[in-house]
Design a protein around this motif. Structure first.
Motif, PDB file in Angstrom:
ATOM      1  N   TYR A 138      43.127 -20.519 -30.020  1.00 47.98           N
ATOM      2  CA  TYR A 138      42.115 -19.483 -30.218  1.00 47.98           C
ATOM      3  C   TYR A 138      42.365 -18.737 -31.528  1.00 47.98           C
ATOM      4  O   TYR A 138      41.430 -18.498 -32.308  1.00 47.98           O
ATOM      5  CB  TYR A 138      42.119 -18.507 -29.049  1.00 47.98           C
ATOM      6  N   ALA A 139      43.625 -18.356 -31.783  1.00 52.08           N
ATOM      7  CA  ALA A 139      43.944 -17.628 -33.015  1.00 52.08           C
ATOM      8  C   ALA A 139      43.592 -18.469 -34.236  1.00 52.08           C
ATOM      9  O   ALA A 139      42.995 -17.968 -35.205  1.00 52.08           O
ATOM     10  CB  ALA A 139      45.420 -17.251 -33.029  1.00 52.08           C
ATOM     11  N   GLY A 140      43.948 -19.760 -34.206  1.00 49.24           N
ATOM     12  CA  GLY A 140      43.640 -20.604 -35.347  1.00 49.24           C
ATOM     13  C   GLY A 140      42.157 -20.821 -35.546  1.00 49.24           C
ATOM     14  O   GLY A 140      41.652 -20.758 -36.668  1.00 49.24           O
ATOM     15  N   THR A 141      41.419 -21.034 -34.444  1.00 49.25           N
ATOM     16  CA  THR A 141      39.987 -21.330 -34.559  1.00 49.25           C
ATOM     17  C   THR A 141      39.204 -20.123 -35.041  1.00 49.25           C
ATOM     18  O   THR A 141      38.350 -20.233 -35.940  1.00 49.25           O
ATOM     19  CB  THR A 141      39.440 -21.806 -33.204  1.00 49.25           C
ATOM     20  N   VAL A 142      39.475 -18.946 -34.458  1.00 46.19           N
ATOM     21  CA  VAL A 142      38.737 -17.747 -34.849  1.00 46.19           C
ATOM     22  C   VAL A 142      39.032 -17.392 -36.309  1.00 46.19           C
ATOM     23  O   VAL A 142      38.120 -17.061 -37.081  1.00 46.19           O
ATOM     24  CB  VAL A 142      39.093 -16.581 -33.909  1.00 46.19           C
ATOM     25  N   THR A 143      40.278 -17.463 -36.711  1.00 43.71           N
ATOM     26  CA  THR A 143      40.626 -17.153 -38.104  1.00 43.71           C
ATOM     27  C   THR A 143      40.039 -18.189 -39.055  1.00 43.71           C
ATOM     28  O   THR A 143      39.590 -17.845 -40.159  1.00 43.71           O
ATOM     29  CB  THR A 143      42.160 -17.104 -38.261  1.00 43.71           C
ATOM     30  N   ALA A 144      40.011 -19.443 -38.637  1.00 41.09           N
ATOM     31  CA  ALA A 144      39.427 -20.492 -39.483  1.00 41.09           C
ATOM     32  C   ALA A 144      37.927 -20.285 -39.659  1.00 41.09           C
ATOM     33  O   ALA A 144      37.382 -20.490 -40.755  1.00 41.09           O
ATOM     34  CB  ALA A 144      39.709 -21.862 -38.870  1.00 41.09           C
ATOM     35  N   LEU A 145      37.235 -19.885 -38.603  1.00 41.10           N
ATOM     36  CA  LEU A 145      35.801 -19.622 -38.700  1.00 41.10           C
ATOM     37  C   LEU A 145      35.523 -18.448 -39.634  1.00 41.10           C
ATOM     38  O   LEU A 145      34.629 -18.505 -40.492  1.00 41.10           O
ATOM     39  CB  LEU A 145      35.222 -19.348 -37.315  1.00 41.10           C
ATOM     40  N   ALA A 146      36.285 -17.361 -39.458  1.00 40.38           N
ATOM     41  CA  ALA A 146      36.096 -16.198 -40.332  1.00 40.38           C
ATOM     42  C   ALA A 146      36.390 -16.558 -41.779  1.00 40.38           C
ATOM     43  O   ALA A 146      35.684 -16.138 -42.709  1.00 40.38           O
ATOM     44  CB  ALA A 146      36.992 -15.049 -39.865  1.00 40.38           C
ATOM     45  N   GLY A 147      37.431 -17.371 -42.004  1.00 46.62           N
ATOM     46  CA  GLY A 147      37.762 -17.775 -43.362  1.00 46.62           C
ATOM     47  C   GLY A 147      36.702 -18.668 -43.978  1.00 46.62           C
ATOM     48  O   GLY A 147      36.405 -18.557 -45.172  1.00 46.62           O
ATOM     49  N   ALA A 148      36.113 -19.544 -43.179  1.00 44.98           N
ATOM     50  CA  ALA A 148      35.065 -20.421 -43.700  1.00 44.98           C
ATOM     51  C   ALA A 148      33.869 -19.616 -44.186  1.00 44.98           C
ATOM     52  O   ALA A 148      33.286 -19.904 -45.235  1.00 44.98           O
ATOM     53  CB  ALA A 148      34.638 -21.419 -42.624  1.00 44.98           C
TER      54      ALA A 148
END
Length: 492
Positions: free
Chosen positions: A57-67
């Motif tokens: 969850y931490a990786g996916t949410v941060t990856a989406l925000a970064g994208a």
């Protein structure tokens, strides 16, 4: 050769202040992506829910925000690779080598992607730290944490890197116009793409579908990426992270293929540093010509009451001439059309005061050669600011006339405060960065927020902040600019 170009480009970009600023902003975004358990704020919107802070969850949410964030800010960091080779003369050296157009642009694309990938790596490190700091699930799964950055963020940023190369080669998109076009493409595209329809650039549709299944709440709720406030703390659910399937992987490969194609497509317009095919505007700037208008700076004489006003007036007039240099009749026709429409639609002031954004962004930058000869820095600064105020007044003259004629003093006061504030902001950002891009991005994002109902920050209307406060902020910005220039001058 492509690898050598990419490495050299990455080294040059990573030493720039803009790289550090965007990198720090990306780290801050990673912190906001995983708010505290009792926080009412969230970056990733999933109604009243949030996932337990596991690695996936931490990786996916941060990856989406970064994208979403880096596809905007990263574009302005990397969009100058070709222009830099033109300005420094490196391009002429490369033109004497066997390097062809397509491999050169591929190298620039790879360099842009390397810069954006390094920011993605910083986001991934932030996600790991935040997962351990929040402490809801301290078990770290390296693959679950890092896979979203590879599968979600990097393909989206590959499109950004390719667009930056393409914009530098297509006529009409190389200058500030391209910066504005990308901002509007990002604003409209990020909203539409987050719905998950069509080609899922951000991977949002697959992630949302998986999370909906694990939440188990069939009621419709909001989702997307953006900082929002909730009245109550969010409910927590456990997410399995099962969003990767064959269709998702195929879409990511398609995105990479499109990115490479866009970058190489620029070869159709790329002049390969041939002076005969170079940018018309750049050729005109390099070709010595007789000036059509003679700008005379006031002589440095003892300031007497008889001489002060005429000298100040001539300096403001000169500053305005520098600011308006090269403006075509079509620009004036567009400004006049917007003013005429604003005569019957008062809300059109918002459009009147976005039209000169490229001219405002020259403040603090374009006076380097012409006005720097004037010995009084503070006087020159005030004259430059007043020239910007005059430009703002011209761009929105009809709305002011309408407000005064109808006795709408509050909106007229807001108009005056806005006319003081916009050039003050442009002058400060231009003086600090020596680049037009920060103002273009910040002002257009601000303008877009006002357009979408941001009354608390609408300095153009009475519904916004107090005009006296806006005017005071404008004067403060001018004072900050003067202080910065004095500090810079004292180091010489």
């Amino acid at each position: 050769m492509i690898a050598a170009l990419a490495v050299a480009d990455f080294r040059e970009r990573s030493r720039r202040p803009a790289y550090a600023v965007v990198l720090l902003a990306a780290v801050a975004l990673g912190v906001l992506a995983l708010p505290a358990a009792d926080s009412h704020w969230q970056i990733f919107q999933l109604g009243d829910y949030r996932g337990r802070y596991s690695s996936v969850y931490a990786g996916t949410v941060t990856a989406l925000a970064g994208a979403v964030w880096l596809s905007l800010a990263g574009f302005y960091v990397v969009k100058s690779a070709v222009a830099l080779d033109v300005d420094t003369g490196v391009g002429q050296i490369l033109a004497a080598t066997p390097l062809r157009r397509a491999p050169y642009l591929a190298g620039k694309f790879a360099g842009n992607l390397a810069v954006l990938a390094s920011m993605t790596a910083a986001l991934a490190g932030t996600a790991l730290i935040m997962q351990l700091w929040r402490g809801e699930d301290r078990h770290v799964g390296p693959l679950a944490l890092l896979a979203p950055f590879v599968l979600i963020t990097l393909p989206a940023l590959a499109l950004t890197a390719a667009a930056a190369v393409l914009f530098e080669t297509v006529p009409g998109l190389r200058s500030g116009t391209g910066n504005i076009v990308w901002l509007f493409l990002w604003m409209t595209g990020s909203i539409g793409l987050q719905s998950g329809g069509g080609l899922d650039v951000f991977g949002m549709g697959h992630v949302i579908t998986s999370m909906r299944a694990d939440v188990g709440d069939r009621r419709p709720f909001d989702f997307g990426v953006g900082l929002v406030e909730r009245d109550t703390p969010l409910k927590v659910f456990s997410w399995s992270g099962s969003y990767v399937d064959a269709g998702f992987l195929a879409q990511r490969l398609v995105l990479l293929a499109i990115a490479v194609a866009l970058a190489v497509l620029g070869a159709l317009w790329f002049h390969r540093f041939d002076p005969a095919r170079a940018m018309p505007g750049r050729r005109a700037a390099e070709r010595p010509t007789e000036p059509t208008t003679r700008w005379e700076l006031p002589a440095h004489r003892p300031a007497t009451p008889a001489r002060l006003a005429p000298a100040g007036f001539r300096l403001v007039r000169t500053s305005l001439g520098v600011l308006l240099a090269g403006v075509s009749k079509w620009w004036w026709a567009g400004a006049l059309t917007l003013n005429l429409i604003a005569a019957v639609a008062p809300a059109m002031l918002l459009l009147c005061w976005v039209w000169p954004v490229l001219l405002w962004s020259r403040l603090g930058i374009q006076d380097i050669d012409v006005l720097a000869a004037y010995p009084r820095r503070r006087t020159r600064l005030v004259a430059t600011w007043l020239a910007g105020v005059l430009l703002t007044a011209l761009a929105g003259a009809v709305p002011l006339i309408r407000q005064v004629s109808t006795g709408d003093t509050r909106d007229a006061a807001a108009w005056l405060a806005g006319a003081l504030f916009i050039p003050a902001l442009a002058l400060l950002l231009g003086s600090l960065t020596r680049s037009p891009r920060p103002f273009q991005v910040i002002y257009l994002l601000w303008w877009y927020a006002i357009l979408n109902g941001g009354d608390p920050i609408n300095f153009m209307a009475a519904a916004g902040p107090n005009p006296a406060l806006v005017a005071a902020v404008a004067l403060t910005l001018v004072l900050l600019t003067a202080t910065w220039q004095e500090l810079k001058h004292s180091r010489r």
